[in-house]
Design an enzyme around this catalytic site. Sequence first.
Site, short mmCIF file in Angstrom:
data_model
loop_
_atom_site.label_atom_id
_atom_site.label_comp_id
_atom_site.label_asym_id
_atom_site.label_seq_id
_atom_site.Cartn_x
_atom_site.Cartn_y
_atom_site.Cartn_z
N HIS A 38 -11.20 -8.14 -7.90
CA HIS A 38 -11.43 -7.46 -6.62
C HIS A 38 -12.46 -6.35 -6.71
CE1 HIS A 38 -9.17 -4.12 -8.22
NE2 HIS A 38 -9.10 -3.49 -7.08
N PRO A 75 -16.51 -4.90 -4.47
CA PRO A 75 -17.28 -3.66 -4.54
C PRO A 75 -17.39 -3.15 -5.96
CG PRO A 75 -15.08 -3.22 -3.73
CD PRO A 75 -15.20 -4.71 -3.83
N GLY A 117 -13.77 -2.62 -11.75
CA GLY A 117 -12.66 -2.30 -12.63
C GLY A 117 -12.83 -1.02 -13.39
N CYS A 168 -4.53 -2.94 0.79
CA CYS A 168 -5.83 -2.31 0.54
C CYS A 168 -6.82 -3.46 0.44
CB CYS A 168 -5.79 -1.51 -0.75
SG CYS A 168 -7.33 -0.66 -1.12
N HIS A 210 -11.11 5.10 -1.79
CA HIS A 210 -11.57 4.45 -0.57
C HIS A 210 -12.94 4.98 -0.17
CE1 HIS A 210 -7.05 3.81 0.34
NE2 HIS A 210 -7.55 2.81 -0.34
N PHE A 211 -13.75 4.10 0.41
CA PHE A 211 -15.09 4.54 0.80
C PHE A 211 -15.69 3.58 1.82
CE2 PHE A 211 -15.60 1.84 -2.94
CZ PHE A 211 -16.64 1.01 -2.61
N HIS A 223 -13.89 -0.04 2.42
CA HIS A 223 -12.78 -0.21 1.48
C HIS A 223 -11.66 0.76 1.88
CE1 HIS A 223 -11.11 0.42 -2.86
NE2 HIS A 223 -10.45 -0.53 -2.23
N ASP A 280 -0.60 0.77 -2.06
CA ASP A 280 -1.48 0.66 -0.89
C ASP A 280 -1.51 -0.80 -0.46
OD1 ASP A 280 -3.24 1.07 1.13
OD2 ASP A 280 -4.89 1.80 -0.11
#
Length: 444
Positions: free
Chosen positions: A399, A373, A402, A97, A202-203, A233, A94
């Site tokens: 990022h 996030p 985790g 992303c 993703h959200f 995201h 991705d």
Amino acid sequence: MEIQPIDSCRHRIPRDERRGMRTDVIVYASDNLLDQIRKDLSLEQAMNVATLPGIVGPSLAMPDIHQGYGFPIGGVVATDFQYGVVSPGGVGFDINCGVRLLRTSLKEGEVRRRLQPLMEQVFRDVPSGAGSTGPVKIGERQLDEVLLQGAYWMVLNGYGESRDVEFTEAGGALDEADPNMVSARAKQRGRTQLATLGGGNHFLEIQYVESVSDDEAAKALGIAAGQVVVLIHSGSRGLGHQVCTDYMAEMNRVMRRYEIAVPDRQLACAPIASPEGRSYLAAMAAAANFAWANRQGLTHFLRGAFGRIFGGGVRLDLVYDVGHNMANRERHIVNGRKRDVLVHRNGATRAFPPGHREIPAGYREVGQPVLAPGNMGAPSWILVGASGAMKETFGSVCHEAGRMMSRTAAPEAYKNGDEVIEVVHAAGLARKVARLAPMGVIKG
């Protein structure tokens, strides 16, 4: 595997020539996080990454590291731009992303009272799901323009505001993009997916600022306690996935020609200066631009949803947009001298310190915003880059919180986000600015 403690935030896996490692692995983690990290194969993958030709400095593991495809997610590696290799797996499937944060003109109480109709409106206006089709209708020629211009194309065509581009990493477009290096199959997969959230992890989450840790940085970012914000995201959808698939296969075919051997075929790579390396980087940049355009489209339709519920006077201003699956040409000091390197960040984000020229002027005194996030429904964090990141991690940091296992096991699959953030803060890679608490989420 020998893991040597350096301090409370850092551990070293020494170079093992029997495995073909060219350098050490440095792991940023507390003892507790390290125990969790060792439950999967992410550290073995970080050791495999250390075998790449032309690697510069150590193979780096962020505290949110977990097992990926060849490369660990939460891994960072730099290769010499002249003599090193580029690996599509070091960017991931991705491409770009990333995370986008918008601050609103609303307070928590105002949104609480109308949260249910707001979430229903957002769900109607923002397409989600793996196979979703987007509301932005474009032809083949327009898609090539998107691949060249990224978020800027969206703003030019009425899907945003001029300041959105200013507060997007790299201005929302990489100049190296070449749509001709993107396959017809990748374009076919992406053309109908602009302004869609996608599936998987993703959200889109409505949040409020629960607490502020750094008043100066929060003021610069326009963030205050009790304020409602929105975190998006998402990435490059099917187009980016296909670009990675295409070039991973291509590099597996040509590695023998370049006398390259890797311990995992998902580490397939080619010299940066080779035709295959240059073609991949041009296609990756195009996919990155598509991802920025995608998040810009999501922003546009999100603003419309808020306006329908709260009226036309409500503001949603972009705080920042940053990617975490990228390979960037950058100049860093390595062993006392400046070198041009290609920094692969797979599930890691830039964290440039105050004064860096690539930070928007309004944020340059406090550092680059870092958006981390948590698991959907768990707190997220805003940080800013610190000087330690440039000294140790090629300007990189974690990022997210985790995962500890497959994403289907969420939320138990995630590490404690506060603990992850505390490690990078204590290590001097980034500074805590604000903690964001969730109110409502649209899952991809």
